[in-house]
Design an enzyme around this catalytic site. Structure first.
Site, PDB file in Angstrom:
ATOM      1  N   ARG A   1      15.626  73.020  92.390  1.00 27.89           N
ATOM      2  CA  ARG A   1      16.255  71.708  92.421  1.00 27.89           C
ATOM      3  C   ARG A   1      17.420  71.701  91.429  1.00 27.89           C
ATOM      4  NH1 ARG A   1      14.568  66.579  89.048  1.00 27.89           N
ATOM      5  NH2 ARG A   1      15.608  64.896  90.183  1.00 27.89           N
TER       6      ARG A   1
ATOM      7  N   HIS B   1      23.109  62.708  89.492  1.00 22.54           N
ATOM      8  CA  HIS B   1      22.108  62.809  88.435  1.00 22.54           C
ATOM      9  C   HIS B   1      22.732  62.331  87.120  1.00 22.54           C
ATOM     10  CE1 HIS B   1      18.211  65.021  87.310  1.00 22.54           C
ATOM     11  NE2 HIS B   1      18.631  64.470  86.184  1.00 22.54           N
TER      12      HIS B   1
ATOM     13  N   GLU C   1      16.593  58.877  89.485  1.00 22.15           N
ATOM     14  CA  GLU C   1      16.131  57.857  88.535  1.00 22.15           C
ATOM     15  C   GLU C   1      17.055  56.643  88.399  1.00 22.15           C
ATOM     16  OE1 GLU C   1      13.458  60.820  85.691  1.00 22.15           O
ATOM     17  OE2 GLU C   1      15.177  59.790  84.828  1.00 22.15           O
TER      18      GLU C   1
ATOM     19  N   ASN D   1       9.337  61.531  89.456  1.00 23.56           N
ATOM     20  CA  ASN D   1       9.344  62.293  88.211  1.00 23.56           C
ATOM     21  C   ASN D   1       8.227  61.725  87.343  1.00 23.56           C
ATOM     22  OD1 ASN D   1      11.613  63.508  89.275  1.00 23.56           O
ATOM     23  ND2 ASN D   1      13.055  62.370  88.017  1.00 23.56           N
TER      24      ASN D   1
ATOM     25  N   TYR E   1       5.408  62.083  84.191  1.00 21.99           N
ATOM     26  CA  TYR E   1       5.082  62.757  82.939  1.00 21.99           C
ATOM     27  C   TYR E   1       3.810  62.232  82.283  1.00 21.99           C
ATOM     28  CZ  TYR E   1       9.658  64.926  83.202  1.00 21.99           C
ATOM     29  OH  TYR E   1      10.747  65.677  83.618  1.00 21.99           O
TER      30      TYR E   1
ATOM     31  N   GLU F   1       9.700  66.206  89.233  1.00 22.47           N
ATOM     32  CA  GLU F   1       9.645  66.561  87.817  1.00 22.47           C
ATOM     33  C   GLU F   1       8.232  66.337  87.303  1.00 22.47           C
ATOM     34  OE1 GLU F   1      12.548  64.835  85.186  1.00 22.47           O
ATOM     35  OE2 GLU F   1      14.189  65.108  86.618  1.00 22.47           O
TER      36      GLU F   1
END
Length: 519
Positions: free
Chosen positions: A104, A148, A194, A338, A340, A412
């Site tokens: 990516r 991005h 995002e 994404n 986390y 991510e």
């Protein structure tokens, strides 16, 4: 008493057997347990790895301007970063050796179209063609993000960038160049990365470019020269939503039938968990998930913003006409996330009593835990992201039940570490291998429970310039020696573990002594 002790012993024995079976089952997982065609990869983005910030006709992005003005952490820049612009062949060879199915990356808008619109830079075109061809030559799928965070500074200067609806037309023209130039080989496109965080960092709290905010809001210690924290985040997100929809419409109308690719959007997807079981805290966590994920997913799936956002933000949140609703609804082939970990939140209704409110006050919650923050200590920042695979499972279940179970790409997921302040290189990162293992296992569990997960990508393939922490919090499977002029790459133990898994090894390898090891 003896009977009680015997029952207790049997219970402990049964629990031990169950735990052993669970560990054994997890250890026995291989990539063959995933559905046919499931893609494993790793990622980066243009500004964070390419370097060559002003070479071969490239012009500045808002991130170049921001870092050159000294606003980034440690006053760092990504002028060189990992220098992938010059070292992409070496990097692709490392990806191939690792066994990645896909890589990516993103397209630097101001490298491809230096002024944001108009003439295409032939050197930028050549670089991305070369990168894509090199990936395909090594059997690696390119997964390409169009935007991005790195808006051309020229568009920021001309009309205030994302604040102006004119940016939608320029986004679409940029995407047209990308589809036309690379779409014969790129089959997986992300429009925007995002869009649910850029409006906050750049236009509410002001700690990210273009550093817009207004008093009394803004990140502690930051004074913005201009901005309106109460209105601008909602306006910017609205423009990003319609830029996304416009790019998807263009692709479907002009390219998809011939090129055969898929197109979607990628959202930051922390899972918000209630700090207590109190109903008001449970409602606060649901509200936070609506304010972050639902901000974009609700209009994409249902054609309008979440009811709680409309209620709390009121007229600050742009209204969608029937025509606009139809335009955004269904404008995706997949949803990228994404992820986390989890953030614990509690209800804070006092925020809604303020006469002047920004986005954060409209959420009416308070953070009990902070992203990436553990305890502060003398050496370093005290940063880490503890594994919480249950957060990924809850997120995927949320998408499954609330948003009609869309195809999902985990773009991510990874564990960061603070580098050694003495300059020593980190080779042994078993903590990262363990982190990835439990998340990959959680993804498989969710798939078995009906979630439509199609791919999993580690963040990040290599050490990068992190947007918030610069070079002080690193996620790379491949380390980069930023003290070396040639930006030497070196494989960490997590890279060797991931390579073993991708080449058919078990999720948790068996050590020579028979114990379960992670690398």
């Amino acid at each position: 008493m003896e009977q009680s002790r015997g029952s207790s012993s049997r219970l402990r024995f049964l629990l031990a057997v169950l735990l052993f079976e669970l560990v054994s089952a997890a250890a026995a997982i291989t990539r063959d347990d995933f559905p046919e065609g499931f893609v494993f990869g790793a990622g980066s983005s243009a500004y964070q790895v390419e370097g060559a910030w002003a070479e071969e006709r490239k012009k500045p992005s808002i991130w170049d301007t921001y870092t050159h003005q000294g606003y980034a952490f440690d006053h760092a820049t990504a002028d060189v970063a990992a220098d992938q612009y010059h070292k992409y062949k070496e990097d692709v060879r490392l990806m191939h050796e690792m066994g990645l199915d896909a890589y990516r990356f993103s397209i630097s808008w101001s490298r491809l179209i230096p002024d944001g619109r108009g003439a295409v830079n032939p050197k930028g075109l050549e670089y991305y063609n070369n990168l894509i061809d090199e990936l395909l030559k090594h059997g690696i799928q390119p997964h390409t993000t169009i935007y991005h965070f790195d808006l051309p500074q020229a568009l920021q200067d001309e009309y205030n960038g994302l604040l102006n609806p004119r940016v939608i037309e320029d986004f679409t023209a940029f995407a047209d160049v990308c589809f036309r130039s690379f779409g014969d080989r790129v089959k997986q496109w992300t429009t925007v990365n995002e869009p649910n965080i850029e409006p906050l960092g750049g236009y509410d709290m002001g700690y990210l470019p273009p550093r817009r905010c207004s008093s009394p809001f803004g990140f502690p210690g930051i004074t913005c020269a201009e901005g309106n924290s109460t209105m601008e985040p909602y306006v910017v997100a609205h423009h990003l939503l319609f830029a996304h929809a416009s790019m998807v419409s263009l692709y479907r109308r002009k390219y998809q039938a011939v090129q055969g690719g898929r197109i979607g959007i990628t959202l930051l997807a922390w899972w918000y968990e209630p700090a207590t079981t109190k109903p008001e805290d449970v409602a606060a966590a649901e509200r936070m998930n609506d304010f972050t994920l639902g901000w974009f997913l609700h209009p994409l799936v249902y054609g309008d913003y979440p009811p709680v956002m409309k209620r709390n933000a009121g007229s600050k949140l742009p209204a969608l006409t029937a025509e606009e609703s139809a335009r955004v609804r269904g404008s995706f082939d997949f949803v990228g996330v994404n992820q986390y970990g989890a953030i614990y939140v509690a209800d804070d209704p006092s925020q809604l009593k303020r006469e002047l409110r920004d986005y954060s006050a409209d959420e009416a919650t308070k953070y009990v835990t902070q992203p990436f923050e553990s305890s502060r200590h003398q050496r370093g920042l005290g940063l880490r992201n503890d594994d919480a695979p249950w957060a990924l499972r809850k997120l995927l279940e949320h998408l499954q039940t609330k948003y009609a179970n869309p195809p999902v790409v985990i773009y991510e997921n990874g564990a960061g570490h603070e580098p050694d302040p003495s300059g020593g290189l980190l080779y042994d990162d078993e903590f990262r291998s363990r982190f990835l293992q439990v998340y990959i296992e959680a993804a498989l569990q969710s798939i078995r429970n009906g979630s439509n997960v199609r791919s999993y990508f580690v963040w990040s393939f290599m050490d990068v310039f992190e947007y918030i922490f610069a070079y002080q919090f690193q996620f790379g499977l491949i380390g980069v020696d930023y003290g070396a002029e040639g930006r030497t790459r070196y494989a960490r133990s997590s890279a060797r573990w991931y390579a073993g898994f991708l080449h058919g090894g078990e999720l948790r390898m068996v050590a020579p002594d028979g114990s379960r090891a992670s690398s």
